[in-house]
Design a protein around this motif. Structure first.
Motif, mmCIF file in Angstrom:
data_model
loop_
_atom_site.group_PDB
_atom_site.id
_atom_site.type_symbol
_atom_site.label_atom_id
_atom_site.label_comp_id
_atom_site.label_asym_id
_atom_site.label_seq_id
_atom_site.Cartn_x
_atom_site.Cartn_y
_atom_site.Cartn_z
ATOM 1 N N VAL A 8 0.861 -1.190 0.000
ATOM 2 C CA VAL A 8 0.000 0.000 0.000
ATOM 3 C C VAL A 8 0.895 1.237 0.000
ATOM 4 O O VAL A 8 1.684 1.440 0.919
ATOM 5 N N SER A 9 0.799 1.993 -1.060
ATOM 6 C CA SER A 9 1.611 3.211 -1.165
ATOM 7 C C SER A 9 0.832 4.400 -0.606
ATOM 8 O O SER A 9 -0.357 4.593 -0.921
ATOM 9 N N ALA A 10 1.495 5.147 0.205
ATOM 10 C CA ALA A 10 0.855 6.326 0.794
ATOM 11 C C ALA A 10 0.716 7.428 -0.257
ATOM 12 O O ALA A 10 1.579 7.587 -1.122
ATOM 13 N N VAL A 11 -0.375 8.124 -0.216
ATOM 14 C CA VAL A 11 -0.559 9.322 -1.044
ATOM 15 C C VAL A 11 -0.949 10.462 -0.128
ATOM 16 O O VAL A 11 -1.536 10.251 0.943
ATOM 17 N N ALA A 131 2.045 16.533 -4.340
ATOM 18 C CA ALA A 131 0.765 16.328 -5.025
ATOM 19 C C ALA A 131 -0.363 16.494 -4.026
ATOM 20 O O ALA A 131 -0.174 16.302 -2.815
ATOM 21 N N ASN A 132 -1.523 16.808 -4.548
ATOM 22 C CA ASN A 132 -2.690 17.021 -3.683
ATOM 23 C C ASN A 132 -2.407 18.015 -2.561
ATOM 24 O O ASN A 132 -2.918 17.884 -1.441
ATOM 25 N N ASN A 133 -1.570 18.984 -2.860
ATOM 26 C CA ASN A 133 -1.145 19.921 -1.817
ATOM 27 C C ASN A 133 -2.163 21.015 -1.521
ATOM 28 O O ASN A 133 -2.139 21.616 -0.444
ATOM 29 N N LEU A 134 -3.056 21.271 -2.467
ATOM 30 C CA LEU A 134 -4.016 22.354 -2.288
ATOM 31 C C LEU A 134 -5.374 21.828 -1.848
ATOM 32 O O LEU A 134 -5.869 20.825 -2.367
ATOM 33 N N SER A 135 -5.950 22.518 -0.909
ATOM 34 C CA SER A 135 -7.308 22.165 -0.493
ATOM 35 C C SER A 135 -8.298 22.566 -1.567
ATOM 36 O O SER A 135 -7.990 23.369 -2.457
#
Length: 299
Positions: A8-11, A131-135
């Protein structure tokens, strides 16, 4: 027996902004108001955030300003052209929440509803991940209430009128004031004037007023000195007339008055009033007076 190995890779999970839907209220010329003091932030896999933005994305008007209380290494800049407040600095989620809860709105404009009666603020935070850094962007609303602004005269100079010896000079007040009055409030208009000082004397001539151009009434004698407490009110459709004394010519001493905008309560022509009741910051009358200056040419 056989088996499978699952990796399972963390994202990164994006941070979360939650704004309250209750609109805040701002009144023209007031001090700054808190934009969203019970806003909350969350981030399930990052203890810190690296930045945030708050932007007026609807209703931006010249004079709008967003600000916040800088602390905990969080600094900020505001761009008045785009209406964006940008916060930067590595700080905890809780510290960014405190910073965003301190964001304020204020307008320096005397016409803050020129574009809109509300402002939409869009909020977003950044956790600094690759990645996915912005709300997701969330919004809140500030409703803006305008106040009346006093009318002003476009020039400090007297308003000139010209006549000739042995001939009555009459004019409609509205015509004489055309281009002479300014008002920052949208769609404002001039409603009347309050004459508080007739500096002329009978040897020069006589000032009168009329609502119909037929029946004329002399200006009251008690405004022969400065009488702001009992000024004579006339509506802009009324007329003024100066009748020079026989064979008199020259410059008539000033007829001093203040102008009233369309927020002036309906007032009968010829009524007496205290101009100080109408010259507050949101009053209907100009704070400073102007005057009619009449020149009578010799013939």
């Amino acid at each position: 027996p056989g088996h499978f190995t699952v990796s399972v890779s963390a994202v990164n999970d994006a941070p979360v902004v939650t704004t309250t839907t209750t609109a805040r209220s701002y009144t023209e010329n007031a001090t700054a108001v808190i934009a969203n003091n019970d806003l909350t932030l969350g981030d399930v896999d990052n203890a810190n955030l690296t930045g945030a933005t708050v932007q007026i994305t609807s209703g931006l008007t010249t004079g709008d300003t967003l600000a916040f209380t800088a602390a905990n290494g969080i600094t900020g800049t505001y761009d008045s052209v785009t209406g964006k407040l940008t916060l930067t600095g590595n700080a905890t989620v809780a510290q960014y929440q405190t910073a965003l809860q301190s964001v304020t709105y204020v307008s320096s404009s005397d016409n803050p509803t020129a574009n809109s009666t509300s402002r939409t603020l869009t909020w977003q935070v950044n956790d600094g991940a690759a990645a996915n850094n912005l709300s997701s962007s969330k919004t809140s609303t500030i409703n803006v209430t305008p106040l009346n602004d006093r009318p002003t005269f476009t020039s400090a100079s007297a308003i000139a009128r010209a006549g000739t010896e042995d001939t009555a000079l009459s004019f409609v007040i509205a015509d004489a004031l055309a281009g002479e009055v300014s008002d920052v409030d949208p769609n404002a208009s001039v409603k009347g004037i309050a004459i508080n000082w007739n500096q002329s004397v009978s040897t020069e001539g006589t000032w009168e007023w009329s609502s119909n151009g037929t029946t004329w009434t002399a200006l009251p004698s008690d405004i022969s000195s400065n009488n702001t407490a009992n000024a004579l009110y006339l509506n802009v459709a009324d007329r003024l007339r100066f009748t020079p004394a026989a064979n008199w010519n020259g410059t008539v001493p000033s007829l001093v008055f203040r102008v009233a905008d369309d927020t002036m309560p309906t007032t009968t022509s010829g009524a007496r009033l205290n101009v100080n009741d109408f010259t507050s910051g949101t009053g209907a009358m100009s704070q400073s007076p102007s005057s009619f200056s009449v020149s009578i040419a010799a013939v």
